[in-house]
Design a protein around this motif. Structure first.
Motif, PDB file in Angstrom:
ATOM      1  N   CYS A 191     -12.670  -7.693  -6.040  1.00 20.80           N
ATOM      2  CA  CYS A 191     -12.737  -8.073  -4.622  1.00 20.80           C
ATOM      3  C   CYS A 191     -12.006  -7.050  -3.759  1.00 20.80           C
ATOM      4  N   VAL A 192     -10.877  -6.547  -4.292  1.00 22.88           N
ATOM      5  CA  VAL A 192     -10.111  -5.562  -3.530  1.00 22.88           C
ATOM      6  C   VAL A 192     -10.950  -4.313  -3.309  1.00 22.88           C
ATOM      7  N   ARG A 193     -11.679  -3.925  -4.382  1.00 24.59           N
ATOM      8  CA  ARG A 193     -12.468  -2.709  -4.301  1.00 24.59           C
ATOM      9  C   ARG A 193     -13.695  -2.883  -3.411  1.00 24.59           C
ATOM     10  N   GLU A 194     -14.323  -4.054  -3.491  1.00 27.53           N
ATOM     11  CA  GLU A 194     -15.596  -4.224  -2.793  1.00 27.53           C
ATOM     12  C   GLU A 194     -15.443  -4.652  -1.339  1.00 27.53           C
TER      13      GLU A 194
ATOM     14  N   PRO B 228     -15.356  -4.626   2.310  1.00 26.76           N
ATOM     15  CA  PRO B 228     -15.657  -3.521   3.244  1.00 26.76           C
ATOM     16  C   PRO B 228     -14.566  -3.322   4.284  1.00 26.76           C
ATOM     17  N   LYS B 229     -13.743  -4.320   4.496  1.00 22.46           N
ATOM     18  CA  LYS B 229     -12.736  -4.218   5.551  1.00 22.46           C
ATOM     19  C   LYS B 229     -11.337  -4.012   4.987  1.00 22.46           C
ATOM     20  N   ASP B 230     -11.224  -3.822   3.683  1.00 23.96           N
ATOM     21  CA  ASP B 230      -9.934  -3.689   3.017  1.00 23.96           C
ATOM     22  C   ASP B 230      -8.993  -4.845   3.378  1.00 23.96           C
ATOM     23  N   ALA B 231      -9.569  -6.036   3.421  1.00 21.72           N
ATOM     24  CA  ALA B 231      -8.772  -7.190   3.838  1.00 21.72           C
ATOM     25  C   ALA B 231      -8.093  -7.854   2.655  1.00 21.72           C
ATOM     26  N   ILE B 232      -8.448  -7.443   1.432  1.00 19.35           N
ATOM     27  CA  ILE B 232      -7.872  -8.112   0.258  1.00 19.35           C
ATOM     28  C   ILE B 232      -6.855  -7.195  -0.411  1.00 19.35           C
ATOM     29  N   THR B 233      -5.677  -7.735  -0.626  1.00 13.46           N
ATOM     30  CA  THR B 233      -4.648  -6.976  -1.345  1.00 13.46           C
ATOM     31  C   THR B 233      -4.368  -7.710  -2.643  1.00 13.46           C
ATOM     32  N   PHE B 234      -3.776  -6.986  -3.575  1.00 13.49           N
ATOM     33  CA  PHE B 234      -3.500  -7.590  -4.872  1.00 13.49           C
ATOM     34  C   PHE B 234      -2.026  -7.409  -5.184  1.00 13.49           C
TER      35      PHE B 234
ATOM     36  N   ASN C  52      -0.130 -10.403  -9.505  1.00 14.52           N
ATOM     37  CA  ASN C  52      -1.242 -10.917 -10.321  1.00 14.52           C
ATOM     38  C   ASN C  52      -2.237 -11.782  -9.577  1.00 14.52           C
ATOM     39  N   LEU C  53      -2.263 -11.702  -8.258  1.00 12.70           N
ATOM     40  CA  LEU C  53      -3.193 -12.541  -7.510  1.00 12.70           C
ATOM     41  C   LEU C  53      -3.680 -11.802  -6.269  1.00 12.70           C
ATOM     42  N   ALA C  54      -4.960 -12.034  -5.934  1.00 15.16           N
ATOM     43  CA  ALA C  54      -5.520 -11.429  -4.727  1.00 15.16           C
ATOM     44  C   ALA C  54      -5.086 -12.230  -3.501  1.00 15.16           C
ATOM     45  N   HIS C  55      -4.901 -11.534  -2.390  1.00 18.98           N
ATOM     46  CA  HIS C  55      -4.538 -12.202  -1.139  1.00 18.98           C
ATOM     47  C   HIS C  55      -5.450 -11.694  -0.037  1.00 18.98           C
ATOM     48  N   ILE C  56      -5.921 -12.615   0.814  1.00 15.19           N
ATOM     49  CA  ILE C  56      -6.801 -12.213   1.911  1.00 15.19           C
ATOM     50  C   ILE C  56      -5.980 -12.079   3.192  1.00 15.19           C
ATOM     51  N   ASP C  57      -6.158 -10.973   3.875  1.00 16.90           N
ATOM     52  CA  ASP C  57      -5.544 -10.794   5.188  1.00 16.90           C
ATOM     53  C   ASP C  57      -6.554 -11.289   6.221  1.00 16.90           C
ATOM     54  N   TYR C  58      -6.283 -12.451   6.800  1.00 17.15           N
ATOM     55  CA  TYR C  58      -7.276 -13.074   7.679  1.00 17.15           C
ATOM     56  C   TYR C  58      -7.439 -12.336   9.006  1.00 17.15           C
ATOM     57  N   GLU C  59      -6.503 -11.446   9.318  1.00 17.77           N
ATOM     58  CA  GLU C  59      -6.662 -10.642  10.545  1.00 17.77           C
ATOM     59  C   GLU C  59      -7.859  -9.701  10.390  1.00 17.77           C
ATOM     60  N   LYS C  60      -8.043  -9.223   9.130  1.00 18.37           N
ATOM     61  CA  LYS C  60      -9.102  -8.248   8.889  1.00 18.37           C
ATOM     62  C   LYS C  60     -10.395  -8.883   8.399  1.00 18.37           C
ATOM     63  N   CYS C  61     -10.305 -10.051   7.771  1.00 17.56           N
ATOM     64  CA  CYS C  61     -11.471 -10.664   7.124  1.00 17.56           C
ATOM     65  C   CYS C  61     -12.536 -11.024   8.153  1.00 17.56           C
TER      66      CYS C  61
END
Lengths: 446, 302
Positions: B223-226, B228-234, B237-246
């Protein structure tokens, strides 16, 4: 008439399974898995890395803060990895150090060895060695010994009691220890007395261990140590109940034994303290009772810390039928385990196996207000009322009823004819009270 | 008319007059000045007494907001409309906040995440969590005994067939009572206008997660790689969504191999899938092009 406390219950003792089995040494396993958190307080932080060679008794985890204890390797070998493994006390995945045993048992020499001159040691040095040797209460709660040995200034301790009550059914580890190492226990007690400059030293043993009472009375002659036989009753080995039984003093609500000038320590810890000071041996092995109605050869084993329960059960001949429950500790206060891959820690006093029939839980019936739980409560609480408060979320009322003084011995749940989940509801109330207190404290600090 | 009857009417009438006079006098004498604004504000508040503001009930909040002890936008369930109304009563300006709702960071119901032991005790998550950290084999999973349902003052949480709480996004006001009560910290607040969230709460390695749950985050970072807005960080051991960018494009939902990333658009997502796949292909092609361009510019760099 033996000393005792008001209340308490008489669960079947079931000690005959293992009480006559001498302590056997369990060979160190190929891999030991040593938890970094084996005591109450902050977990130790690892000071070795993957690939390091460590010696038996070498410190591999350093204590973090004052209420904490270091951990030591129980074998000589190579550190395989530091990884998460399920912990027998918390039930969570906690960091453990995995060490591959090379079977040389090469000893590390990190502690000063006092040998025969153990009596000449400086009291301050005793506390220091207790800390360096990673001593923690071997009775089950595993409270760091050096913390207990450093009471706050102004608190004078005049009575030191060793706890050999072993009031939990099935467990016989302390019993065998008292029979086989009476001298070490007495010397350990003298050392504790010296560290705290206490005048009065005693050893408390339940009356169902007459051989231990006899042997310790013989060895304690001319040392000024008194042996107190206690009535056979659960929870006679709880420290507050034991202090009351022997001295008649009551630990104040919310207080600790030093508030009434007393100090209680398990007999195993006293021996470990003597071992550390006289032989320079840190706490890396302990005696564990492996017992239960479905076990082939119940035994008392001297095992390295970090040995998996599986290996202990195998040494004891394994189960004769399907396992319904695996308990770490005694059946009253012990913790049921979900897997036998958990490992022996400093606080593991026993491993018990029960069949499917014993693991059945009976349905909960309505409270008939018989007040049996009130009669047996060793802390003089009203378990049924506090449990109701827990069930219906009346947290303030539970606090007023003294829920925080509950020692969670489980006598109320044991005696209840309606099989009510008294202890569980009280524990819920306690955790909610503690959460509330923490919240209020946070609010105040803001 | 019966004289006795008349007598009692007169007696009671005189008594009533006396009491009335006394009450009238007392009301004047012991009159307490109440700020009318407190009452006005109390009326527009939702009245659920959820306690999310940190004050004892809605009346307590109304008093505090008039006294200046509470922020104007302190009533989370009330949302922007209540905030604006309070601001207009108090003559203050209100910052409009993003409405939040609760999301369950776990999909490990009884079918997907197995239990480590049989729990037969009190039916309440906090009690269950006190016993060896709860019956679920996954150390971070939802226990599923519904303490959050009891905590919800707005009836927005229900239990599904898989023993997982479902949050009604319409009813949830974002008061956060369920987040506070959950012993496993498996509930989290997210912006109400976002569609996707990471439905996993673990902090352990993928290997451990795989052994206890079919649908936990195994840390593959796809998910981090795919995104398009680089909104997911890892991290941890868990992915996190940055809702400002999502932007709610749902690409992460499609690429996640374990189905950890959850979306509210469950029905639509299947229809969207070809579109999303095309978007991924497009992004890959774009990146490839970029790499080749770079390579052409600096032939020495690999």
């Amino acid at each position: 008439m033996a000393n005792t406390f008001p209340g308490g219950v008489h669960p079947p003792e079931s000690k005959s399974y293992s009480e006559n089995r001498p302590i056997e040494i369990l060979d160190a396993p190929e891999t030991v898995i040593i938890p970094l958190s084996q005591h109450i307080g902050a977990p130790a932080s690892p000071i070795v890395e993957k690939g390091d060679r460590v010696l038996m008794g070498q410190k591999i985890g350093e204590a973090k803060g004052f209420v904490s204890a270091p951990v030591h390797s129980s074998v000589a070998g190579t550190v395989k990895k530091i990884d998460f493994h399920i912990h027998p006390v918390t039930g969570r995945y906690e960091p453990h150090i995995f060490i591959q045993n090379d079977f040389t048992d090469e000893r590390a020499a990190e502690l000063d060895i006092f040998g025969e001159n153990w009596e000449e040691i400086d009291p301050k040095k005793i506390v220091e060695i207790a800390r360096e040797a990673g001593l923690a209460g071997l009775g089950g709660a595993a409270f760091p010994t050096h913390v207990k040995l450093s009471p706050p200034p102004g608190k004078k301790i005049d009575t030191v009691l060793l706890n050999g009550a072993e009031c939990e059914p099935f467990l016989t580890a302390d019993h065998r220890l008292m029979l086989e190492f009476p001298n070490d226990i007495i010397r350990g007690l003298i050392l504790i007395g010296k560290a705290l400059s206490a005048e009065h030293l005693g050893i408390c043993i339940e009356e169902n261990k007459p051989d231990a009472i006899r042997i310790l009375s013989e060895r304690a002659e001319n040392t000024g140590i008194e042996i107190y036989p206690l009535k056979v009753k659960y929870p006679q080995g709880a420290e507050k109940q034991m202090i009351f039984a022997v001295t008649g003093r009551e630990v104040p609500s919310g207080g600790l034994p030093f508030d009434c000038g007393c100090y209680v320590q398990n007999v195993g810890t006293a021996k470990a303290l003597f071992d550390a000071i006289s032989r320079g041996k840190p706490l890396y092995e302990r005696i564990v009772t492996v017992s239960g109605p479905i076990l082939k050869n119940p035994s008392n084993l001297l095992v390295r810390i970090g040995t998996s329960y599986e290996a202990l059960i195998e040494k004891a001949g394994g189960a004769t039928e399907d396992i319904g429950k695996l308990i770490s500790g005694g059946p009253m206060m012990g913790l049921a385990q979900s897997t036998d891959s958990v490992v022996v820690t400093k606080g593991t006093s026993g491993i018990l196996l029960f069949g499917l029939d014993d693991a059945l839980s009976r349905p909960e019936l309505p409270c008939i207000n018989c007040a049996k739980c009130v009669d047996v409560c060793p802390v003089n609480l009203m378990p049924t009322r506090i449990a109701d408060c827990g069930e219906y979320n009346k947290i303030d009322m539970a606090q007023r009823l003294g829920a925080l003084d509950c020692i969670e011995c489980g006598s109320c749940a044991f005696i209840c004819p309606s099989d009510r989940r008294l202890l569980q509801n009280i524990r819920f109330a306690k955790s909610e009270i503690q959460r509330k207190i923490a919240e209020e404290r946070e609010k105040k600090s803001n | 008319m019966d004289l006795v009857f008349l007598g009692s009417i007169i007696e009671l009438g005189v008594l009533a007059l006396c009491f009335g006079a006394f009450l009238g006098f007392a009301a004047k004498k012991f009159h307490v000045e109440v700020d009318p604004r407190v009452e006005q504000i109390d009326e527009i508040l939702p009245g659920a007494n959820c306690g999310a503001c940190g004050f004892p009930g809605c009346a307590g909040f109304a008093q505090a907001v008039v006294d200046g002890d509470a922020p104007v936008n302190g009533c989370i369930p009330g949302g922007d409309s209540v905030t604006e109304a309070i601001a207009s009563i108090l003559g203050k300006s209100a910052e409009v906040s993003t409405p939040m709702i609760a999301a369950l960071k776990c999909r490990g119901g009884k079918e997907r995440a197995h239990d480590a032991f049989v729990y037969e005790g009190v039916e309440n998550c906090i009690s269950a969590a006190l016993i060896m950290d709860g019956p679920k084999a996954c150390p971070n999973a939802c226990i599923g005994l519904g303490s959050c349902i009891e905590a919800c003052a707005f009836d927005a949480i229900s239990m599904d067939d898989n023993d997982l709480p479902v949050i009604d996004r319409e009813k949830c006001t974002g008061c956060g009572a369920c987040v506070v009560i959950c012993p496993k910290d498996v509930l989290e607040m997210m912006p109400a206008d976002s569609d996707v969230w990471i439905a996993c709460n673990n902090v352990y390695s993928g290997k451990l997660v795989k052994s206890v749950c079919e649908t936990g985050c195994i840390g593959c970072r796809l998910c981090v790689r795919e995104c398009p807005k680089d909104a997911i960080t890892f991290e941890n051991n868990l992915a996190h969504i940055d809702y400002e960018k999502c932007t709610n494009c749902q690409i992460c939902v499609v690429v996640c191999p374990t189905g950890t990333i959850h979306t509210k658009r469950t029905g639509e997502i299947l229809n969207d899938a070809p579109k999303i796949r095309a978007a991924i292909e497009k992004k890959k092609a774009r990146e490839k092009e970029k790499r080749e361009k770079l390579k052409a510019q600096n032939p020495n760099v690999k």
